[in-house]
Scaffold this active site. Structure first.
Site, PDB file in Angstrom:
ATOM      1  CB  SER A   1      -7.288 -14.368  -5.409  1.00  0.00           C
ATOM      2  OG  SER A   1      -6.070 -13.768  -5.767  1.00  0.00           O
TER       3      SER A   1
ATOM      4  CG  HIS B   1      -7.789 -11.105 -10.638  1.00  0.00           C
ATOM      5  ND1 HIS B   1      -6.427 -11.183 -10.597  1.00  0.00           N
ATOM      6  CD2 HIS B   1      -8.200 -11.018  -9.341  1.00  0.00           C
ATOM      7  CE1 HIS B   1      -6.026 -11.154  -9.331  1.00  0.00           C
ATOM      8  NE2 HIS B   1      -7.077 -11.066  -8.555  1.00  0.00           N
TER       9      HIS B   1
ATOM     10  CG  ASP C   1      -0.673 -15.975  -9.245  1.00  0.00           C
ATOM     11  OD1 ASP C   1      -0.856 -17.096  -8.715  1.00  0.00           O
ATOM     12  OD2 ASP C   1      -0.940 -14.895  -8.667  1.00  0.00           O
TER      13      ASP C   1
ATOM     14  CG  HIS D   1      -0.373  -5.267  -8.975  1.00  0.00           C
ATOM     15  ND1 HIS D   1      -1.097  -5.047 -10.119  1.00  0.00           N
ATOM     16  CD2 HIS D   1      -0.096  -6.615  -8.991  1.00  0.00           C
ATOM     17  CE1 HIS D   1      -1.267  -6.189 -10.772  1.00  0.00           C
ATOM     18  NE2 HIS D   1      -0.668  -7.149 -10.131  1.00  0.00           N
ATOM     19  NE  ARG D   2      -3.206  -8.243  -2.866  1.00  0.00           N
ATOM     20  CZ  ARG D   2      -3.500  -8.961  -1.781  1.00  0.00           C
ATOM     21  NH1 ARG D   2      -2.978  -8.614  -0.617  1.00  0.00           N
ATOM     22  NH2 ARG D   2      -4.289 -10.027  -1.855  1.00  0.00           N
ATOM     23  CB  SER D   3      -6.781  -7.912  -8.147  1.00  0.00           C
ATOM     24  OG  SER D   3      -7.413  -8.181  -6.912  1.00  0.00           O
TER      25      SER D   3
ATOM     26  CE  LYS E   1      -0.456 -10.086  -4.047  1.00  0.00           C
ATOM     27  NZ  LYS E   1      -1.418 -11.237  -4.024  1.00  0.00           N
TER      28      LYS E   1
ATOM     29  N   GLY F   1      -6.811  -6.792  -2.236  1.00  0.00           N
ATOM     30  CA  GLY F   1      -6.856  -8.004  -3.058  1.00  0.00           C
ATOM     31  C   GLY F   1      -8.254  -8.577  -3.222  1.00  0.00           C
TER      32      GLY F   1
ATOM     33  CE  LYS G   1       1.414 -10.922  -9.234  1.00  0.00           C
ATOM     34  NZ  LYS G   1       0.665 -12.185  -9.048  1.00  0.00           N
TER      35      LYS G   1
ATOM     36  CD  GLU H   1      -1.960 -12.627 -11.253  1.00  0.00           C
ATOM     37  OE1 GLU H   1      -0.741 -12.397 -11.387  1.00  0.00           O
ATOM     38  OE2 GLU H   1      -2.611 -12.284 -10.252  1.00  0.00           O
TER      39      GLU H   1
ATOM     40  CG  ASP I   1       0.220 -14.042  -3.570  1.00  0.00           C
ATOM     41  OD1 ASP I   1       0.230 -13.370  -2.527  1.00  0.00           O
ATOM     42  OD2 ASP I   1      -0.631 -13.848  -4.471  1.00  0.00           O
TER      43      ASP I   1
ATOM     44  CD  GLU J   1      -3.725  -8.472 -11.110  1.00  0.00           C
ATOM     45  OE1 GLU J   1      -2.885  -9.065 -11.813  1.00  0.00           O
ATOM     46  OE2 GLU J   1      -3.761  -8.571  -9.866  1.00  0.00           O
TER      47      GLU J   1
ATOM     48  CD  GLU K   1       2.128 -14.788  -7.557  1.00  0.00           C
ATOM     49  OE1 GLU K   1       2.745 -14.170  -8.451  1.00  0.00           O
ATOM     50  OE2 GLU K   1       1.205 -14.269  -6.906  1.00  0.00           O
TER      51      GLU K   1
HETATM   52  P1  PGA Z   1      -5.125 -10.347  -5.457  1.00  0.00           P
HETATM   53  O1  PGA Z   1      -4.390 -11.118  -6.642  1.00  0.00           O
HETATM   54  O2  PGA Z   1      -4.571  -8.989  -5.346  1.00  0.00           O
HETATM   55  O3  PGA Z   1      -6.564 -10.393  -5.913  1.00  0.00           O
HETATM   56  O4  PGA Z   1      -4.894 -11.182  -4.229  1.00  0.00           O
HETATM   57  C1  PGA Z   1      -3.044 -10.953  -6.942  1.00  0.00           C
HETATM   58  C2  PGA Z   1      -2.287 -12.229  -6.839  1.00  0.00           C
HETATM   59  O5  PGA Z   1      -2.846 -13.308  -6.525  1.00  0.00           O
HETATM   60  O6  PGA Z   1      -1.085 -12.216  -7.050  1.00  0.00           O
HETATM   61 ZN    ZN Z   2      -0.791 -14.451  -6.563  1.00  0.00          ZN
END
Ligand code: PGA
Ligand code: ZN
Length: 429
Positions: free
Chosen positions: A44, A155, A243, A366-368, A338, A42, A389, A164, A313, A205, A286
């Site tokens: 964030s 992102h 999100d 997923h992750r970013s 996640k 990730g 997602k 998002e 999350d 993403e 989210e």
């Molecule tokens: P991350 O973002 O994979 O960078 O944490 C995805 C999310 O916040 O849902």
């Molecule tokens: Zn999130």
């Protein structure tokens, strides 16, 4: 000799979709079955996530190398799991957790542990000739994809403050049709952004990351225009999800929307969401508030929880201890799942099941930073959560999951069911 016993485990350093190092694990079983898993990462990230072990050596990959995690797989973990039955995921994951011995996998690294946990699941499926989704559960539901077509926050570089903006094609008859809806709207959105001279480059993403946005509401209007241009009905064919990843907007009790040059408290943010939920077909929000703003979350849930899916999350980090607190205190009504936030397949399953018992929905995510690994596509079907997602309609690390889900839908044939609107239990028909 048990054919499904682990014969060898070997980790390697590979790159993720951002060009940063991550862990890949190859497992071979006694009977010859082999499989590979790759670990996501990730940007964030939540403060309460399991530890992603990075080398910190500034001379390699700006400190982001994962050679320590790789070494942890290749020695202590490989030694411990050799001879263990890969088909007993629970026993294997328990062994990995005990070998680490810390509450947050700080010793061996969640990236090391998850690589082994996922690779074992994949190898077990190969060895037993079982579809991977079947090793995770009995589900036959294809999830509604929450498609992140406009990327902001961490992102993207010069886009919205909120992270998002997602299409939710809940009115599609099948998963494959949901993908078509999403793709057509994605391309319509590109045309609209191009016509407005806002730029059509994409973020982490695969969603557009336009510059020149004046507010965080504008992306919603742009996406609704794209839905209309692609000739879909907003709310009926395609709803919206957000999100804001608001932990990233939060400091000292205040949420800052830099693009709008204003700061708000949790009540002010809740007011924005309530206003938007009235005017737009938003079915899911989210991380509307920050990861440790439990009081704010209580207010948000009391205000909107009966009509909008409120997903935790960073709030829950796929961790049953934090989810239990949320359930007890009536906070949120949905969990983002996640696998690398918690570090094993079994603990991810536990999070889904805990949520299910309390009436919380689960969104597998997923992750970013992603790879070509598609295990989460199988996980969401096996666990039957009804929502995934996994990004926008571009960038192959995102599309790979969609392609795998379309493959599963075909393979299940008449048994397959698309989750559709029913996946959103808080949304009135
Ligand atoms: P991350 O973002 O994979 O960078 O944490 C995805 C999310 O916040 O849902
Ligand atoms: Zn999130």
């Amino acid at each position: 000799m048990i054919k499904t016993a682990i014969a060898s485990v070997l980790a390697r350093e590979i790159l993720d979709s951002r060009g940063d190092p991550t862990v890949a694990v190859d497992i071979e079983l006694e009977g010859g079955a082999r499989a590979t898993a790759m670990v996501p990462s990730g940007a964030s990230t939540g403060a309460h996530e399991a530890v992603e072990l990075r080398d910190g050596d500034r001379n390699r990959y700006r400190g982001k190398g994962v050679l320590k995690a790789v070494a942890n797989v290749n020695d202590p973990i490989a030694r411990a799991v050799k001879g263990r039955d890969a088909t007993d995921q629970r026993a294997l994951d328990t062994l990995l957790i005990e070998l680490d011995g810390t509450p947050n996998k700080a010793k061996l690294g969640a990236n090391a542990i998850l690589g082994v946990s996922l690779a074992a699941a994949r190898a077990a499926a190969v060895a037993t000739g079982t579809p991977l989704y079947r090793t995770f559960g009995k589900g036959t539901t294809l999830p509604v994809p929450l498609m992140n077509v406009l990327n902001g926050g961490k992102h993207a570089t010069d886009s919205a403050d909120m992270q998002e903006y997602m299409l939710v094609p809940l009115g599609a008859p099948t998963f494959a049709e949901a993908i078509r809806y999403g793709s057509e709207v994605f391309h319509a959105l590109k045309d609209i952004l191009h016509d407005k001279g806002m730029g059509t480059g994409v973020g982490d993403e695969g969603g557009f990351a336009p510059s020149g946005l004046r507010t965080n509401e504008e992306p919603i209007e742009l996406i609704l225009a794209a839905i209309a241009r692609a000739r879909y009905r907003a709310g009926e064919d395609i709803a919206l999800a957000l999100d804001p990843a608001s932990t990233e907007l939060y400091a000292n009790g205040t949420y800052t929307l830099a693009r709008e040059k204003r700061s708000l408290d949790a009540r002010g943010m809740t007011q924005i969401y309530a206003d938007w939920a009235k005017r737009y077909p938003i079915v899911s929000i989210e991380d509307g508030l920050a990861e440790d703003d439990w009081d704010g979350w209580r207010h948000l849930t009391a205000t909107l929880g009966d009509r909008v899916q409120l997903v935790g999350d960073d709030l829950f980090v796929t961790n049953v201890t934090r989810i239990e607190r949320g359930i007890r205190e009536k906070i949120a009504n949905s969990i983002l799942i996640k696998v690398n936030q918690i570090g094993t397949v079994s603990e991810s399953v536990d999070a889904v099941e805990l949520g299910r018992r309390a009436g919380y929905t689960s969104v597998v995510s997923h992750r970013s930073g992603e790879t070509e690994d598609t295990t989460i596509a199988d996980l969401v079907v096996g666990l039957d959560t009804g929502q995934i997602k996994t990004g926008s309609l571009s960038r192959s690390e995102r599309i790979a999951k969609y392609n795998r889900l379309m493959e599963i839908e075909r393979e299940l044939g008449s048994v397959a069911r698309y989750a559709g609107r029913a996946a959103f239990t808080r949304v009135r028909a």
